[in-house]
Write a protein that holds these residues in place. Structure first.
Motif, PDB file in Angstrom:
ATOM      1  N   VAL A 146       0.823  -1.213   0.000  1.00  0.00           N
ATOM      2  CA  VAL A 146       0.000   0.000   0.000  1.00  0.00           C
ATOM      3  C   VAL A 146       0.856   1.262   0.000  1.00  0.00           C
ATOM      4  CG1 VAL A 146      -1.751   1.276   1.299  1.00  0.00           C
ATOM      5  CG2 VAL A 146      -1.864  -1.207   1.181  1.00  0.00           C
ATOM      6  N   ALA A 147       1.905   1.293   0.781  1.00  0.00           N
ATOM      7  CA  ALA A 147       2.778   2.474   0.847  1.00  0.00           C
ATOM      8  C   ALA A 147       3.481   2.708  -0.487  1.00  0.00           C
ATOM      9  CB  ALA A 147       3.796   2.317   1.964  1.00  0.00           C
ATOM     10  N   ASP A 148       3.960   1.640  -1.104  1.00  0.00           N
ATOM     11  CA  ASP A 148       4.617   1.775  -2.411  1.00  0.00           C
ATOM     12  C   ASP A 148       3.631   2.252  -3.467  1.00  0.00           C
ATOM     13  OD1 ASP A 148       7.024   0.995  -1.346  1.00  0.00           O
ATOM     14  OD2 ASP A 148       6.887  -1.085  -2.051  1.00  0.00           O
ATOM     15  N   ARG A 149       2.429   1.715  -3.431  1.00  0.00           N
ATOM     16  CA  ARG A 149       1.395   2.104  -4.400  1.00  0.00           C
ATOM     17  C   ARG A 149       1.045   3.587  -4.213  1.00  0.00           C
ATOM     18  NH1 ARG A 149      -3.678  -0.745  -3.443  1.00  0.00           N
ATOM     19  NH2 ARG A 149      -2.293  -2.539  -3.431  1.00  0.00           N
ATOM     20  N   ALA A 150       0.901   4.018  -2.963  1.00  0.00           N
ATOM     21  CA  ALA A 150       0.579   5.417  -2.689  1.00  0.00           C
ATOM     22  C   ALA A 150       1.700   6.341  -3.178  1.00  0.00           C
ATOM     23  CB  ALA A 150       0.340   5.617  -1.200  1.00  0.00           C
ATOM     24  N   SER A 151       2.928   5.914  -2.954  1.00  0.00           N
ATOM     25  CA  SER A 151       4.066   6.706  -3.403  1.00  0.00           C
ATOM     26  C   SER A 151       4.077   6.831  -4.928  1.00  0.00           C
ATOM     27  CB  SER A 151       5.361   6.060  -2.918  1.00  0.00           C
ATOM     28  OG  SER A 151       6.465   6.780  -3.392  1.00  0.00           O
ATOM     29  N   ASP A 158       3.621  10.197  -7.265  1.00  0.00           N
ATOM     30  CA  ASP A 158       4.564  10.554  -8.333  1.00  0.00           C
ATOM     31  C   ASP A 158       3.833  10.782  -9.654  1.00  0.00           C
ATOM     32  OD1 ASP A 158       6.608  10.312  -6.504  1.00  0.00           O
ATOM     33  OD2 ASP A 158       7.315   8.362  -7.251  1.00  0.00           O
ATOM     34  N   ARG A 159       2.873   9.917  -9.953  1.00  0.00           N
ATOM     35  CA  ARG A 159       2.098  10.058 -11.195  1.00  0.00           C
ATOM     36  C   ARG A 159       1.284  11.339 -11.183  1.00  0.00           C
ATOM     37  NH1 ARG A 159      -0.018   4.986 -14.108  1.00  0.00           N
ATOM     38  NH2 ARG A 159       1.734   3.589 -13.904  1.00  0.00           N
ATOM     39  N   ALA A 160       0.658  11.629 -10.050  1.00  0.00           N
ATOM     40  CA  ALA A 160      -0.154  12.841  -9.940  1.00  0.00           C
ATOM     41  C   ALA A 160       0.712  14.084 -10.152  1.00  0.00           C
ATOM     42  CB  ALA A 160      -0.854  12.895  -8.589  1.00  0.00           C
ATOM     43  N   LEU A 161       1.906  14.074  -9.573  1.00  0.00           N
ATOM     44  CA  LEU A 161       2.828  15.193  -9.744  1.00  0.00           C
ATOM     45  C   LEU A 161       3.242  15.332 -11.212  1.00  0.00           C
ATOM     46  CD1 LEU A 161       4.519  17.423  -8.442  1.00  0.00           C
ATOM     47  CD2 LEU A 161       6.295  15.725  -8.037  1.00  0.00           C
ATOM     48  N   GLU A 162       3.532  14.216 -11.846  1.00  0.00           N
ATOM     49  CA  GLU A 162       3.921  14.237 -13.260  1.00  0.00           C
ATOM     50  C   GLU A 162       2.781  14.756 -14.132  1.00  0.00           C
ATOM     51  OE1 GLU A 162       6.345  14.022 -16.488  1.00  0.00           O
ATOM     52  OE2 GLU A 162       6.952  13.672 -14.418  1.00  0.00           O
ATOM     53  N   LEU A 163       1.566  14.330 -13.838  1.00  0.00           N
ATOM     54  CA  LEU A 163       0.411  14.803 -14.612  1.00  0.00           C
ATOM     55  C   LEU A 163       0.171  16.297 -14.404  1.00  0.00           C
ATOM     56  CD1 LEU A 163      -2.012  11.782 -14.188  1.00  0.00           C
ATOM     57  CD2 LEU A 163      -0.826  12.497 -16.277  1.00  0.00           C
ATOM     58  N   ARG A 164       0.379  16.770 -13.188  1.00  0.00           N
ATOM     59  CA  ARG A 164       0.219  18.198 -12.917  1.00  0.00           C
ATOM     60  C   ARG A 164       1.284  18.997 -13.678  1.00  0.00           C
ATOM     61  NH1 ARG A 164      -0.914  18.676  -7.090  1.00  0.00           N
ATOM     62  NH2 ARG A 164       0.927  17.388  -7.116  1.00  0.00           N
TER      63      ARG A 164
END
Length: 140
Positions: free
Chosen positions: A60-65, A69-75
């Motif tokens: 879960v922690a790895d998935r959240a991380s 990262d994906r959300a930041l890249e998309l932003r």
């Protein structure tokens, strides 16, 4: 149609030449087109990375991380998308003969400012006034 201007690779606009002459316009057009190409290449890389990087992560922690990262890249890519729109607008201003002039005062935008921020639409003074007014209204 205008004749294409030869522009040496080491050309840099100078204050002692006529403002927004053909060489300066060609310089800024090339600068804007190169910037746009870099942004679009980065977007393609992001899309490929997101498509290739889809995987099932049990922790879960790895998935959240990874999702963060994906959300930041998309932003970041969304900002790049908006920047491409501003670059296209600057290229239109070059075509229409309005590039390099303040949209508020009609004064020339300094070459140093345009070189640092070729999508600028206001002179430094007009931009500062705009930001001060924006800050005053935001504090209400």
């Amino acid at each position: 149609m205008k004749q294409e201007v030869f522009l040496p690779d080491d050309y840099s606009p100078a204050e002692d030449e006529p403002f927004m002459n053909d060489k300066q316009l060609a310089y800024f057009r090339r600068k804007l087109l190169n910037w746009k190409a870099e942004l679009l290449a980065g977007s393609r890389d992001t899309i490929e990375g997101l498509q290739d990087g889809t995987r099932n992560i049990p922790d879960v922690a790895d998935r959240a991380s990874e999702e963060t990262d994906r959300a930041l890249e998309l932003r970041t890519r969304d900002r790049a998308r908006k920047l491409v729109g501003k670059i296209d607008a600057a290229l239109r201003r070059i075509d229409e003969g309005e590039f390099g002039f303040c949209s508020v005062t009609g004064d020339q935008i300094s070459l140093k400012r345009l070189d640092a921020r070729p999508i600028a639409t206001m002179s430094l003074e007009a931009q500062e006034r705009h930001e001060r007014r924006e800050k005053v209204h935001r504090d209400d």
